[in-house]
Design an enzyme around this catalytic site. Structure first.
Site, short mmCIF file in Angstrom:
data_model
loop_
_atom_site.label_atom_id
_atom_site.label_comp_id
_atom_site.label_asym_id
_atom_site.label_seq_id
_atom_site.Cartn_x
_atom_site.Cartn_y
_atom_site.Cartn_z
N GLY A 76 -1.20 -2.27 1.32
CA GLY A 76 -2.78 -2.23 1.29
C GLY A 76 -3.27 -1.48 0.07
O GLY A 76 -4.19 -1.80 -0.81
N GLU A 77 -2.57 -0.37 -0.46
CA GLU A 77 -3.14 0.39 -1.51
C GLU A 77 -2.76 -0.39 -2.80
O GLU A 77 -3.64 -0.19 -3.95
CB GLU A 77 -2.41 1.84 -1.51
CG GLU A 77 -3.04 2.46 -2.86
CD GLU A 77 -2.55 4.01 -2.73
OE1 GLU A 77 -3.09 4.81 -3.51
OE2 GLU A 77 -1.92 4.45 -1.53
N SER A 78 -1.67 -1.20 -2.93
CA SER A 78 -1.28 -1.66 -4.10
C SER A 78 -2.58 -2.86 -4.33
O SER A 78 -2.78 -3.02 -5.65
CB SER A 78 -0.06 -2.59 -4.03
OG SER A 78 1.13 -1.56 -3.81
#
Length: 143
Positions: free
Chosen positions: A64-66
């Site tokens: 998700g953060e990527s």
């Protein structure tokens, strides 16, 4: 910023040139679609599990953060940098094999702040995790 006035005509080219970072590469994350409006990446379950064989909750968050951080940086444009200031995840199902897919869409695209939602599904299209990331946009330092 919209895709029409983006300094990069193709978001996938921009992502390839920038790179995903060592962690995303180690986890096997692969972008399949990338634009300001929608970004998609896949990640294998194998190699990213906790001891009991379930996809590690932190692996969902890395996916998700990527996606969210890369999308925020594409939106930020040249000379600006998006940095994460908040992330949260709710895991609703456990993937145990195959590939998971993250689909990132913007909730808010501002001049100084972005919010993205990332929905991660398993091979059967069942939602496994919902991630929300907020990024602050600032000018790049001249170092």
């Amino acid at each position: 910023m919209t895709a029409e006035n983006s300094p990069v005509d193709d978001g996938m080219d921009w992502a390839r040139q920038r790179g995903m970072g060592a962690l995303a590469e180690k986890m096997g994350i692969e972008f399949t679609e990338f634009s300001i409006e929608r970004s998609v990446a896949t990640m294998p379950v194998e190699g990213n599990t906790q001891p009991v064989g379930l996809l590690h909750g932190g692996a969902y968050v890395v996916l998700g953060e990527s996606l969210g951080s890369m999308a925020a940086n594409l939106h930020a444009g040249p000379g600006r940098l998006a940095v994460g200031v908040d992330i949260n995840a709710t895991h609703t199902r456990s993937a145990t094999s195959g590939i998971v897919t993250g689909v990132c869409t913007p909730v808010h695209l501002g001049r100084s702040l972005t919010v993205h939602e990332i929905v991660v599904t398993d091979d059967q299209g069942r939602r496994c995790s919902t991630i929300r990331i907020t990024n602050m946009i600032r000018e790049r330092s001249a170092s």
